[in-house]
Structure formats: C-alpha cells, structure tokens
Design a protein around this motif. Structure first.
Motif, PDB file in Angstrom:
ATOM      1  N   HIS A  79      32.769  37.626 -15.475  1.00  0.00           N
ATOM      2  CA  HIS A  79      33.201  36.602 -16.431  1.00  0.00           C
ATOM      3  C   HIS A  79      34.624  36.916 -16.888  1.00  0.00           C
ATOM      4  N   ASN A  80      35.541  36.006 -16.637  1.00  0.00           N
ATOM      5  CA  ASN A  80      36.902  36.122 -17.143  1.00  0.00           C
ATOM      6  C   ASN A  80      37.230  34.912 -18.004  1.00  0.00           C
ATOM      7  N   LEU A  81      37.730  35.161 -19.191  1.00  0.00           N
ATOM      8  CA  LEU A  81      38.322  34.117 -20.011  1.00  0.00           C
ATOM      9  C   LEU A  81      39.824  34.120 -19.709  1.00  0.00           C
ATOM     10  N   TRP A  82      40.682  34.039 -20.716  1.00  0.00           N
ATOM     11  CA  TRP A  82      42.117  34.073 -20.453  1.00  0.00           C
ATOM     12  C   TRP A  82      42.579  35.516 -20.311  1.00  0.00           C
ATOM     13  N   THR A  83      43.251  35.830 -19.197  1.00  0.00           N
ATOM     14  CA  THR A  83      43.708  37.193 -18.927  1.00  0.00           C
ATOM     15  C   THR A  83      45.212  37.349 -19.061  1.00  0.00           C
ATOM     16  N   GLY A  84      45.928  36.253 -19.242  1.00  0.00           N
ATOM     17  CA  GLY A  84      47.383  36.289 -19.186  1.00  0.00           C
ATOM     18  C   GLY A  84      47.915  35.900 -17.825  1.00  0.00           C
ATOM     19  N   ASP A  85      47.039  35.729 -16.848  1.00  0.00           N
ATOM     20  CA  ASP A  85      47.399  35.330 -15.486  1.00  0.00           C
ATOM     21  C   ASP A  85      46.487  34.160 -15.114  1.00  0.00           C
ATOM     22  N   ALA A  86      47.085  33.000 -14.873  1.00  0.00           N
ATOM     23  CA  ALA A  86      46.282  31.807 -14.593  1.00  0.00           C
ATOM     24  C   ALA A  86      45.401  31.979 -13.362  1.00  0.00           C
ATOM     25  N   ALA A  87      45.840  32.798 -12.395  1.00  0.00           N
ATOM     26  CA  ALA A  87      45.077  32.971 -11.155  1.00  0.00           C
ATOM     27  C   ALA A  87      43.793  33.765 -11.358  1.00  0.00           C
ATOM     28  N   THR A  88      43.707  34.512 -12.455  1.00  0.00           N
ATOM     29  CA  THR A  88      42.513  35.335 -12.698  1.00  0.00           C
ATOM     30  C   THR A  88      41.754  34.892 -13.945  1.00  0.00           C
ATOM     31  N   SER A  89      42.078  33.728 -14.474  1.00  0.00           N
ATOM     32  CA  SER A  89      41.478  33.254 -15.723  1.00  0.00           C
ATOM     33  C   SER A  89      40.462  32.146 -15.475  1.00  0.00           C
ATOM     34  N   TRP A  90      39.435  32.114 -16.349  1.00  0.00           N
ATOM     35  CA  TRP A  90      38.444  31.048 -16.410  1.00  0.00           C
ATOM     36  C   TRP A  90      37.509  31.023 -15.199  1.00  0.00           C
ATOM     37  N   PHE A  91      36.747  32.093 -15.055  1.00  0.00           N
ATOM     38  CA  PHE A  91      35.711  32.187 -14.029  1.00  0.00           C
ATOM     39  C   PHE A  91      34.439  32.750 -14.664  1.00  0.00           C
ATOM     40  N   LYS A  92      33.302  32.286 -14.182  1.00  0.00           N
ATOM     41  CA  LYS A  92      32.020  32.869 -14.571  1.00  0.00           C
ATOM     42  C   LYS A  92      31.091  32.819 -13.363  1.00  0.00           C
ATOM     43  N   HIS A  93      30.509  33.979 -12.999  1.00  0.00           N
ATOM     44  CA  HIS A  93      29.714  34.104 -11.780  1.00  0.00           C
ATOM     45  C   HIS A  93      28.464  34.942 -12.031  1.00  0.00           C
ATOM     46  N   ASP A  94      27.497  34.785 -11.137  1.00  0.00           N
ATOM     47  CA  ASP A  94      26.346  35.681 -11.125  1.00  0.00           C
ATOM     48  C   ASP A  94      25.765  35.727  -9.725  1.00  0.00           C
ATOM     49  N   MET A  95      25.300  36.904  -9.336  1.00  0.00           N
ATOM     50  CA  MET A  95      24.540  37.090  -8.104  1.00  0.00           C
ATOM     51  C   MET A  95      23.248  37.805  -8.505  1.00  0.00           C
ATOM     52  N   ILE A  96      22.112  37.228  -8.143  1.00  0.00           N
ATOM     53  CA  ILE A  96      20.844  37.704  -8.685  1.00  0.00           C
ATOM     54  C   ILE A  96      19.750  37.652  -7.629  1.00  0.00           C
ATOM     55  N   ARG A  97      18.851  38.615  -7.706  1.00  0.00           N
ATOM     56  CA  ARG A  97      17.624  38.611  -6.922  1.00  0.00           C
ATOM     57  C   ARG A  97      16.468  38.609  -7.905  1.00  0.00           C
ATOM     58  N   ILE A  98      15.530  37.694  -7.702  1.00  0.00           N
ATOM     59  CA  ILE A  98      14.402  37.531  -8.613  1.00  0.00           C
ATOM     60  C   ILE A  98      13.114  37.576  -7.796  1.00  0.00           C
ATOM     61  N   THR A  99      12.121  38.281  -8.315  1.00  0.00           N
ATOM     62  CA  THR A  99      10.812  38.252  -7.686  1.00  0.00           C
ATOM     63  C   THR A  99       9.743  38.393  -8.761  1.00  0.00           C
ATOM     64  N   ALA A 100       8.536  38.062  -8.396  1.00  0.00           N
ATOM     65  CA  ALA A 100       7.391  38.135  -9.303  1.00  0.00           C
ATOM     66  C   ALA A 100       6.135  38.227  -8.446  1.00  0.00           C
ATOM     67  N   PRO A 101       5.004  38.656  -9.014  1.00  0.00           N
ATOM     68  CA  PRO A 101       3.762  38.709  -8.235  1.00  0.00           C
ATOM     69  C   PRO A 101       3.461  37.355  -7.593  1.00  0.00           C
ATOM     70  N   ASN A 102       3.118  37.403  -6.318  1.00  0.00           N
ATOM     71  CA  ASN A 102       2.767  36.213  -5.547  1.00  0.00           C
ATOM     72  C   ASN A 102       3.931  35.247  -5.348  1.00  0.00           C
ATOM     73  N   ARG A 103       5.162  35.749  -5.502  1.00  0.00           N
ATOM     74  CA  ARG A 103       6.344  34.934  -5.243  1.00  0.00           C
ATOM     75  C   ARG A 103       7.260  35.683  -4.286  1.00  0.00           C
ATOM     76  N   ALA A 104       7.755  34.980  -3.289  1.00  0.00           N
ATOM     77  CA  ALA A 104       8.748  35.575  -2.395  1.00  0.00           C
ATOM     78  C   ALA A 104      10.045  35.798  -3.164  1.00  0.00           C
ATOM     79  N   PRO A 105      10.752  36.897  -2.907  1.00  0.00           N
ATOM     80  CA  PRO A 105      12.031  37.118  -3.590  1.00  0.00           C
ATOM     81  C   PRO A 105      13.007  35.980  -3.332  1.00  0.00           C
TER      82      PRO A 105
END
Length: 304
Positions: free
Chosen positions: A243-269
């Motif tokens: 997560h980046n808000l304003w960094t002082g550099d427009a090229a690196t500002s205003w991003f929000k990301h996530d990479m996630i793996r989720i699993t539960a009983p009787n559910r494929a990941p």
C-alpha cells in the motif's frame, strides 16, 4: 500464462471486476488487475485473469519474492544464516518493514545503497543488484515478462545511486504483474520452487496470517484492511500486501495490492491477487478490499 480459463471462471471474474470497480467512485476497469486461481482437473491451475500481464508498481508485494530468494540462497550456501537475517526475513513480511527488506537485499546482492557512484564502480553495483531479477528470470516463467524487483523499498523518494538506478533506461522502478504474484504463490504451495522442503515450509509459515490472532487488527499486519479482513471464521490465510499513498514521486504513489491464499475444511485452496492503481483505491474506503475478499470466497464456493 500458467492459468487456464473456463467459461464459468470468466463469467465469475468479469462480474467481480465490475463490482469492485463500481464500489469505488471514479474507478475504471483499467485501475484493477485481478487473478484468481484454484486447482482444476488433474491438479492444473484454473481460474480467471484480468489485466494479469500488465506490469504495475508493486509496493511491498516484492517482499514475498525476496523471501523466497533469501531462503534459496541459504539452501545453496550463497548466504550465511544468522539471527539478524532471520529477524529481517520475518519482519519484512510480518510488519512489511522496508528497513528489514533492504537489509535482506544487501545480503543477497552484496551491496549497500544511497550515496552516488560513477563509472565502473556504479556499473558493478548495478549488476550485483540485478541478481534480484536474474534469480526469477532463471525460473523461465512467461508470467515474469515485464517484471523487475531490483529497487530497494522506500518510505518516500530516492536519492543518490538509488535514484539513478531507478531511472536507468527511462524508468527502472520495480514492476510486477498480477500473474507473476499468483505464480509465486502457486509454485510455493502447489508447484516447484528451488527450495528444500524445510525452506518451503519456512516460507509458508512466515507468510501465514492468523485472522483470530492478537495482531489481526493492526494495520501493519496487513490483514484487516485487505482481502483477508472479512473472511468467515475457520479459514487459513497466507498473504502479502502492499500500500502506497503519496510518496513524493508520482510513479510510486497511490497503489494498493494484495496476494492471498485461502483455504478451509472441505474447500480447495484459492489464490487471489488484486492490484489496484489510483488515489480512489489507495486512499479510498478501507472496507473495499475486505468486502471484496469475502465476496470472492463466497462466489467461488457457489460456482463449485
């Protein structure tokens, strides 16, 4: 592309992209990259891809890549195990520490940063830092095309050799695709990475998140305001966000990301990677990512 699509996944993913866009006033479909992956027939990865090959400034998603690289270096004897490296690998994931990440980068590349260099000394330094990219180029993943992760992580803008290196070739900032992020998680849990079984288990343990744990509500833990923040009880989660808000550099500002793996009983990941661009996402309602994560989990279950 390592993910095979199906009509059912296409219908589901297209609807989800429209819904997350509609949830954020001012957002466009091109502000969102989404990859969903689950084991299909014969254990092969099936799912949905929207703008998955688009290189995007990745914020802290790169830290999961550096974790895998560091553990491989320890396996191969290219790095020496010591307590400070252990602490840095933990903290760059657990609290998304930039200082810890930059320590790991120095260990992997034999470099330090910031002050200006010139001539052969600068070229040698730059080549050493490119080891971070070469490690993943050697994987031979088509999904790595357009990616680069050789820049350090900064809380604001860059100076000295770091600024010069980031600007090389007209723009050499870090870039990742949503497909590359999904591929890393897939290979770590389902596929093949150059890691011994103990190192693979260690990477998985460091990336784990406990939705019921005492740290779950801390913003630095990067769960409560991300895709794992509103999942039902009883799920297991592994993730890395950025997560980046304003960094002082427009090229690196205003991003929000996530990479996630989720699993539960009787559910494929299920793997999900969401990368968003623009102030409307990065500075928007904190509820957008958690609500979207819960929606993905529910809709995939209904599709089965």
């Amino acid at each position: 592309m390592f993910v095979t699509g199906t009509p059912a996944w296409q219908d589901l993913g297209t609807a989800l992209v429209a819904e997350v866009q509609a949830a954020v006033p001012g957002a466009a479909a091109d502000d969102v990259a989404l990859v969903l992956v689950q084991r299909g027939a014969g254990g092969r990865p099936e799912g949905f891809v929207h703008r998955g090959a688009e290189p995007i400034y990745p914020c802290s998603l790169v830290k999961a890549f550096h974790l895998v690289h560091a553990l491989s270096a320890l396996d191969e004897g290219r790095a020496e195990a010591h307590g400070e490296l252990d602490r840095a690998m933990r903290d760059m994931i657990l609290w998304s520490s930039n200082t810890a990440t930059n320590y790991v980068i120095d260990i992997l590349t034999g470099t330090t940063g910031d002050t200006l260099l010139d001539g052969a000394e600068y070229l040698d330094w730059m080549s050493k830092r490119e080891r971070l990219n070469r490690f993943f180029w050697r994987m031979g993943w088509p999904d790595w095309e357009g990616c680069r992760i050789a820049q350090k992580l900064m809380d604001d803008t860059r100076y000295g050799r770091e600024a010069r290196f980031a600007a090389e070739g007209g723009g050499n900032l870090n870039r990742l695709t949503a497909l590359a992020a999904a591929r890393l998680m897939w290979e770590l849990f389902e596929g093949d990475l150059p890691l011994s079984p103990p190192a693979r288990g260690r990477a998985q343990a460091i990336l784990s998140r406990d939705p019921a744990g005492p740290d779950a509500a801390r913003p630095e833990y990067q769960l409560s305001e991300y895709l794992g923040g509103a999942l039902p009880s009883g799920v297991q989660v592994w993730s890395k966000a950025g997560h980046n808000l304003w960094t002082g550099d427009a090229a690196t500002s205003w991003f929000k990301h996530d990479m996630i793996r989720i699993t539960a009983p009787n559910r494929a990941p299920l793997l999900a990677v969401l990368m968003t661009t623009g102030e409307h996402f990065a500075a928007g309602p904190a509820s957008v990512f958690p609500e979207f994560g819960a929606k993905i989990w529910e809709r995939v279950a209904a599709m089965a």
